[in-house]
Design a protein around this motif. Structure first.
Motif, mmCIF file in Angstrom:
data_model
loop_
_atom_site.group_PDB
_atom_site.id
_atom_site.type_symbol
_atom_site.label_atom_id
_atom_site.label_comp_id
_atom_site.label_asym_id
_atom_site.label_seq_id
_atom_site.Cartn_x
_atom_site.Cartn_y
_atom_site.Cartn_z
ATOM 1 N N THR A 93 -9.611 -18.198 8.490
ATOM 2 C CA THR A 93 -11.047 -18.090 8.720
ATOM 3 C C THR A 93 -11.360 -17.587 10.122
ATOM 4 N N HIS A 142 -7.883 -21.764 5.193
ATOM 5 C CA HIS A 142 -9.059 -22.621 5.044
ATOM 6 C C HIS A 142 -9.701 -22.414 3.680
ATOM 7 N N THR A 187 -11.843 -29.886 8.152
ATOM 8 C CA THR A 187 -10.675 -29.074 8.485
ATOM 9 C C THR A 187 -10.215 -29.373 9.910
ATOM 10 N N ILE A 203 -5.272 -19.637 11.693
ATOM 11 C CA ILE A 203 -6.230 -20.069 10.673
ATOM 12 C C ILE A 203 -6.950 -18.840 10.154
ATOM 13 N N PHE A 250 -16.110 -27.508 7.729
ATOM 14 C CA PHE A 250 -15.331 -27.133 8.898
ATOM 15 C C PHE A 250 -14.915 -28.371 9.683
#
Length: 80
Positions: free
Chosen positions: A50, A16, A25, A48, A22
């Motif tokens: 993050t 990310h 994404t 992911i 967000f």
């Protein structure tokens, strides 16, 4: 998040970029999953960074200077 959702075989690795929101994404990943898996898109598994890296222990997540111990490397090399 993984502790809540439970384990699954990772199919895609996502890094990310904090410059994207967000929601953008999530929209991109939803579009990707639907294109990849069709009606079974909710079962597509992503790693992911993050959500997988402890954002309060980034140095440890990055292997404390040993790249082969970083969560990124371990995720990419994992059989699952």
């Amino acid at each position: 998040y993984a502790e809540v959702a439970g384990p699954s075989r990772v199919e895609w690795f996502v890094s990310h970029y904090w410059g994207h929101s967000f929601s953008e994404t999530c929209a991109a990943l939803t579009k990707h999953a639907k294109g990849f898996a069709g009606v079974a898109w909710r079962k597509v598994a992503y790693w992911i960074c993050t959500l997988s890296n402890n954002q309060f222990a980034v140095s440890e997540e990055l292997g404390n200077g040993q790249w082969a111990q970083s969560s990124f490397y371990l995720a990419l090399r994992s059989d699952s």
